[in-house]
Structure formats: structure tokens, C-alpha cells
Design a protein around this motif. Structure first.
Motif, PDB file in Angstrom:
ATOM      1  N   TRP A   1     -11.266 -42.997 -45.680  1.00  0.00           N
ATOM      2  CA  TRP A   1     -10.765 -43.386 -44.365  1.00  0.00           C
ATOM      3  C   TRP A   1     -10.071 -42.185 -43.717  1.00  0.00           C
TER       4      TRP A   1
ATOM      5  N   TYR B   1      -8.939 -44.681 -36.257  1.00  0.00           N
ATOM      6  CA  TYR B   1      -9.370 -44.685 -37.647  1.00  0.00           C
ATOM      7  C   TYR B   1     -10.895 -44.666 -37.726  1.00  0.00           C
TER       8      TYR B   1
ATOM      9  N   ASP C   1       1.692 -45.934 -37.622  1.00  0.00           N
ATOM     10  CA  ASP C   1       0.305 -46.248 -37.954  1.00  0.00           C
ATOM     11  C   ASP C   1      -0.594 -46.218 -36.731  1.00  0.00           C
TER      12      ASP C   1
ATOM     13  N   LYS D   1      -7.687 -40.913 -40.268  1.00  0.00           N
ATOM     14  CA  LYS D   1      -6.845 -41.284 -39.130  1.00  0.00           C
ATOM     15  C   LYS D   1      -6.661 -40.050 -38.259  1.00  0.00           C
ATOM     16  N   ASP D   2      -7.088 -40.175 -37.016  1.00  0.00           N
ATOM     17  CA  ASP D   2      -6.998 -39.038 -36.072  1.00  0.00           C
ATOM     18  C   ASP D   2      -7.608 -37.794 -36.696  1.00  0.00           C
TER      19      ASP D   2
END
Length: 715
Positions: A242, A280, A276, A244-245
Motif C-alpha cells: 500500500w 492511497y 491519515d 500513501k501519497d
């Protein structure tokens, strides 16, 4: 008659060559050349490239044999070896040739191409075999099924050996998953008829990988738990990651994150925080391909923290106060309003500013109220309300109670004071309206700490006036009384204090300098410098022998810093018995004045002591014709040079005796005099002692005297 018998000359037979038909690189090869007959016996030799390589041979009867051996290598490939025989009968030698081909096995073939393929996708594999001679053949198969139309081969002769390349273009199916692709190279000349070189590659044929995010927007409230859904729709994922950004998430390092495994690719975020917030992506890989979902946006809604309201709770009517309400941590933006009881404040008096914190991803809202209160607001309450319908069902509220007082005022009824030193004075300050909670006094714009000075008192809310006892000159200046009620501060006009100097009388000076004075202690360390002079008054007695009594005055001067005063008259007179005196005495005599001489002390501490009375010399010496020399020696018996030093007045190198008050004697006259300073040592005392010696030359008065130019011995 003679008979001559000649031998017959016969040419040799044609050479014959024997040797192997197939030569493989590395073989040990032997070529044999045989020649029969010939007379004389022929020579047999081997040539290569017209150069003799072996001319050794053996003869057995009429047969001559030459055997040539070598190890087969690339150098012998396609070479022609020639065998020649001759015995001189024929014009040219007889010869026979042998053409040599060296067979070489190909190197192990190389099979390149993907180990994994997608079903139904045309894929290419290449097999290469190098270094064979003669030409090798190639085949490719899957398991035991040999390819025909799918395989193309190409051969090329390079450096007298063949390179064969086979290209397989084939679309495998899922049925081929786990099967083995083979490449077989045949070269029966060197490898044997059914002994091919074989290389292989195991094939993995799988469906294409695909992932999907069925939901791309999540808007949880902070503190909740959400699961970002990720689905593998085709293929088999071996790893899930995963981002994120665009930054890889380390789920093991964050206890709030879980999931993200090949069997459960979705990711769960517990106790959602504003940090958070972001975009994503779920990324899946099957070892050969990587697939990403579309962007999943997480935008948490954050409840603002309880607001804070700061500002004055007590004010003077008519004065403007400033109150600040702060709400932190909301998302999306929270709204704010302020009111007094139930009356919302005017928008012109309230300014509201919001700021987004990109790190925390929340808003901070600050409301600033600038408002002038009146007596009608006394006892009311100021409220700040924060509304955030996304996370709150009702507003957050904070409040401050308000107290409004009458305005504060102070006055100074008297603005000029002219006390005398050591008097007491009170600077009046009156609170005319309002209630003071604090009083401060300032002198020349510097705040006075009343408790730090024992002479100052007052300056309290219930007693604002300032009292000064024992006023000093330094107390003069400009004073201000300042009052505060906690919100407002007011001041009186400037109050000028001019202190009159109280004159010092002689009583004050003597009392001041003798307070605590110890006459047993020398006035200075390490050395006290004393000047000494002898002023003769008259000859009191002279018997024309050893004894000479002179009525005289001694004048001594030194500095005693303890005998100084700051003001008043420039000098005083003190009894000599109350201060320290240098113990300068006449050598060999005890000097006793007829009364206690006083000392004159000036303001800078200079002491002048001039006792007078008779001094006696008992060592007079007759020089010639009733001319006598007498001397007086003055010194200290208790202080040596390092503690008390004595000098004549002034800096002249040839000191003289002051005769300004001398009265002439009827029978004797002083015809010469001198003064000398010497430093002496004594066996009964340690140290060096300065001694001042005054010498007089006397003669009896008469009309004629010998040696009128007699001078005293001044050494």
C-alpha cells in the motif's frame, strides 16, 4: 680387352597414403606414406604448405615408409598434406596428397526467453549453438512434442565452424503451465547418432494480474476504524503493498495499520487521525507483473478541541478590552460566534481568521473581539460558540464572567516639596475615583521598590502616599504616583522634591570623624609618610659646654584618611591625645611639652601637629675659639622605615632650618645650621630607622673671633 658392367637405375613406385577417414578435434592422427621399388633407394618425406614437416623414413627391403603424427586442431583443418618420393632417376619427384578435415563438436547450446508467460500471448524463445563442424542440426520441443512450423533455424559459418540459431515463436496455454521447453542439438559426427546436446527451461503460464478498488472515497470521523477495500480480480498475487501519497507504507511500524496480505489485500486503519488524510494506492504483484488500483482518497473529519477564551474579566467602564477565542483541530472548517449573555456581538467588533495546518490537516479558527464595555455589562457573561455539524450535534461553548468598574483616577494635591536633610516628608497621592488594586511610585522614571529601602514606607492601595524619613540630598528628583485596578493604569502629575542641604557645624564634623576612630592603629598601610621640621624660637640655656637648651617648635605633617568629612568647614582642631600620633622623639631625651598641643586637621585628612617647648642637646662639641657645634636627632622608636618614613618638608635636595621666628640671644649667636636625613640601624632593634639630624654652630658674641667661617659637620 676389358669388360665394364653398369648398375641399372630404376625410378621408385608411386607413393601410397594411409590414415583415418574421420578426424575429430583433439584426436592423435597418424599419416603413413609407403613407396615400393626404385634404384637407388628413394627418399620419402611429408610436406605441408610446400614446407617439409618430416623427412624421416625407414627402409625394409625395397619398401620405404615415412610415418607423420600430430594432434588434430583448428590449425590442421582443411589443410593438404603431401608425400613425395624421389631417387634422382626422374626429373620430378613422385607425390600423393591427403586433404584433412577436423570435425569439432558444438559448444553447449544456450536457451533464452521468458520463464513466465501469459496464456494466449505470442512469446519468443531463442536457442543458439556455436562451434560445430560439419553443420549441426537443431530441434525444439515442449515435453516430447516437437515444434515444426513454430521453429525457424538459421546457420552461419564463422571461423571455419557453424553457428546455428533457432527462434521459437509460440503462444502457450494454461495447459503448458509447469511443462519444460527443450532445445536439442544433433551432431552425429562428434556426439553420436542419438546423443544430442539438450538445454531446457521450465515454463510458468498464468492468467494476467488485475486489482480493483470498488470504493475510492472515505470520509471517517477521527477515532473511527475504516477498511480500504482492495480486490484481486484476476491472476494470483504473491505480494500486496500500500502507498500513501506515493510513499510506501510500512504496516509493521504502525500499530494502527493492518491487512495488506495476498489472501486479504484490503488495509484497515484503526483510530483514524487527521494525519491519515491522503491518496492511497493498493499495489499487487505476482512476481512478474505489478498492478495498481485507482487512487483511494481518505479525508477524515476531525472534531475541533474544546475552544479557549482569554481576555480581561475585570475592566473599567468605557475602556476597550480584547478577548481571543481559539478553536483548534477541526476538519472541515468549523464556524465561530461570540455573544454577551444572549446578545450576539456586532460583526464590526469581532474578526474571525482561519488557518489550515497542512501537517496536521486541520483548521485553526481564531476570533478576536475588541469591545468597549459599559456599566450595563457588569455581572454579565461573554460566550464563544464553535459549530461543527459534521462531527458535533451541538456547539462547543466557553465563557468568561465580566466585571465592569468605575474609571480609576489619582491626583497629587501638592507637586513641590522642599524639605531639609534628615527631615521626614510625605508625598501625598489620593485615589479620587475607582478602586486601586496596586500602587507604584517612580523617581525620575525608575520604579521605587518601597520594601527595599527602610526609609521609605506607604505606596499601598489603602495608603498610596509615600513617606521618606531622614531625607537625603540624593532623594531629590521628580516623583510620580501610579495606580492600577487590574485593567487600567493612571498616574499623577510630576511631584518635584528639592532637598535643602543642612549645614555641618564643627560639632557635626568632630563627631563624624571620631565615630569609631581607633588611635592605636596607624592611618595607612603599609607606610605612613611624615614630614618633620624644627623651628627654633630662642636659646633657652647654653653653659658654654656640653649642654644646649633650645626653645623650639616641631612641625609634623601626615595624612589620615579616617579624618575626612564630606562637607562643612575646611579644617578643625583636635586634641593630640585623641588621634594617632607618630612617636617621633629626640634621641637621648624625653620631650615633654608644657601643655597638650592640638592638631590641625583639614578636610582631605591632612594632619599638622606642632608641639613646642625646650629641647636639650648634651653632646655639644667645641670646635675652636668658643665656637660650638650642637645637634638634635629625631627618630621613631617603634616604627621602622617600612611602617613610618620621615622626611623634611618639600622636595628640595638641601633642606634648611626655618629661622623666621628666632630671637637673638644676648651672649651667643647661631652662625650656621643644617638638616640631614640618615637611615640608621640599631643593635637592639630590627629594621632601618630614618633619622632627621638638625645641627647648629654657636659662638660667643665678641668683637673678634677666630675661624668665623666655621661650618657645622652636616654628614
Amino acid at each position: 680387352m676389358f669388360m665394364i658392367q653398369a648398375a641399372a637405375q630404376i625410378p621408385p613406385g608411386a607413393p601410397s597414403i594411409t590414415g583415418p577417414q574421420v578426424i575429430i578435434q583433439g584426436d592423435q592422427v597418424t599419416l603413413t606414406c609407403t613407396v615400393n621399388g626404385g634404384s637407388p633407394s628413394p627418399t620419402v618425406k611429408w610436406l605441408r604448405d610446400d614446407k617439409v614437416v618430416d623427412d624421416s623414413s625407414t627402409t625394409s627391403g625395397t619398401t620405404v615408409v615415412n610415418t607423420y603424427s600430430f594432434t588434430a586442431s583448428n590449425d590442421e583443418h582443411l589443410e593438404v598434406f603431401e608425400c613425395q618420393s624421389e631417387n634422382g632417376v626422374l626429373q620430378n619427384p613422385l607425390s600423393r596428397t591427403k586433404f584433412v578435415e577436423v570435425y569439432r563438436p558444438p559448444t553447449t547450446p544456450v536457451l533464452v526467453g521468458p520463464g513466465e508467460a501469459q496464456p494466449g500471448t505470442l512469446t519468443t524463445w531463442t536457442c543458439t549453438s556455436r562451434g560445430g563442424y560439419p553443420l549441426q542440426t537443431m530441434a525444439m520441443r515442449i515435453g516430447n512434442s516437437v515444434f515444426s512450423n513454430e521453429l525457424t533455424t538459421n546457420s552461419v559459418l564463422v571461423n571455419e565452424s557453424y553457428t546455428v540459431t533457432g527462434t521459437l515463436s509460440w503462444a502457450p496455454t494454461t495447459a503448458n503451465n509447469g511443462q519444460t521447453l527443450f532445445c536439442d542439438v544433433y551432431h552425429p559426427e562428434t556426439l553420436g547418432q542419438n546423443n544430442p546436446q539438450t538445454v531446457s527451461k521450465i515454463l510458468t503460464v498464468r492468467s494476467p494480474l488485475a486489482v480493483n478498488a470498488p470504493r475510492t472515497l472515505y470520509e471517517p470521523t477521527t477515532g473511527q476504524t475504516i477498511t480500504l477495500t482492495c480486490q484481486v480480480t484476476s491472476g494470483t498475487a504473491t505480494s500486496i503493498m500500500w502507498y500513501k501519497d506515493n510513499q510506501l507504507l510500512n504496516l509493521a511500524a504502525n500499530s494502527r495499520l493492518s491487512g495488506a496480505s495476498p489472501g486479504a489485500p484490503s488495509m484497515t486503519i484503526s483510530n483514524v487521525q487527521t494525519s491519515d488524510t491522503g491518496n492511497y494506492i493498493c499495489s499487487a504483484t505476482d512476481g512478474s507483473a505489478t498492478r495498481n488500483t485507482s487512487t483511494i482518497t481518505v479525508s477524515p473529519r476531525a472534531t475541533p478541541t474544546q475552544p479557549t477564551l482569554v481576555g480581561p474579566t475585570s475592566m473599567t467602564a468605557g475602556s476597550t478590552g480584547t478577548w481571543t477565542c481559539t478553536s483548534i483541530g477541526g476538519f472541515p472548517l468549523q464556524t465561530m460566534s461570540m455573544r454577551i449573555n444572549n446578545v450576539v456581538v456586532n460583526s464590526n467588533e469581532l474578526s474571525i481568521n482561519s488557518q489550515y495546518n497542512s501537517n496536521l490537516r486541520t483548521y485553526t479558527v481564531v476570533g478576536t473581539l475588541n469591545k468597549a464595555l459599559n456599566m450595563g455589562h457588569n455581572g454579565q457573561t461573554l460566550f464563544c460558540d464553535v459549530t461543527h455539524p459534521e462531527t458535533l450535534q451541538s456547539p462547543q461553548t466557553v465563557s468568561l464572567p465580566l466585571t465592569v468598574r468605575s474609571p480609576l483616577a489619582v491626583t497629587a494635591p501638592t507637586t513641590f516639596y522642599n524639605p531639609e536633610e534628615e527631615e521626614d516628608v510625605t508625598l501625598n497621592c489620593i485615589v479620587t475615583t475607582g478602586t486601586a488594586t496596586g500602587i507604584n511610585w517612580y523617581k525620575n522614571n525608575n520604579r521605587i521598590t518601597v520594601g527595599a529601602n527602610q526609609r521609605f514606607s506607604g505606596g499601598l492601595p489603602n495608603s498610596p502616599s509615600l513617606t521618606m524619613t531622614d531625607v537625603e540630598i540624593a532623594d531629590g528628583g521628580n516623583y510620580i504616583c501610579e495606580a492600577t485596578d487590574g485593567s487600567a493604569t493612571v498616574r499623577t502629575n510630576s511631584i518635584f522634591v528639592s532637598v535643602r542641604e543642612r549645614p555641618w557645624l564643627e560639632y557635626d564634623i568632630i563627631t563624624y570623624v571620631l565615630d569609631g576612630y581607633n588611635k592605636l592603629v596607624r592611618p595607612r598601610d603599609p607606610v605612613v609618610n611624615v614630614t618633620h621640621s624644627l623651628i627654633p624660637r630662642e636659646i633657652f640655656e647654653f653653659d658654654g659646654g656640653k649642654k644646649f637648651v633650645l626653645q623650639a617648635m616641631q612641625c609634623m605633617s601626615w595624612n589620615d584618611p579616617r579624618l575626612t568629612w564630606p562637607k562643612g568647614q575646611p579644617r578643625i582642631s583636635l586634641p593630640s591625645s585623641v588621634i594617632w600620633l607618630p612617636d617621633v622623639v629626640l634621641f637621648g631625651q624625653k620631650y615633654v611639652p608644657d601643655f597638650e598641643a592640638k592638631v590641625i586637621v583639614t578636610k582631605d585628612g591632612t594632619v599638622v601637629y606642632c608641639p613646642q617647648g625646650p629641647i636639650t642637646a648634651t653632646n655639644c662639641e667645641e670646635k675652636s675659639g668658643e665656637v660650638y657645634e650642637c645637634d638634635f636627632r629625631f627618630l621613631s622608636w617603634s616604627y621602622d622605615k617600612v611602617m613610618l618614613d620621615k622626611h623634611f618638608p618639600g622636595l628640595i635636595s638641601d633642606p634648611s632650618i626655618d629661622m623666621s621666628i628666632y630671637l637673638e640671644h644676648d651672649h651667643y649667636e647661631i652662625v650656621s645650621r643644617c638638616a640631614v636625613r640618615r637611615e640608621m640601624t640599631y643593635p637592639c632593634r630590627d629594621g632601618t630607622y630614618p633619622e632627621l639630624k638638625y645641627t647648629f654652630v654657636l659662638r660667643r658674641r665678641r668683637s673678634f673671633c677666630r675661624n668665623l667661617n666655621q661650618s657645622p659637620t652636616c654628614v
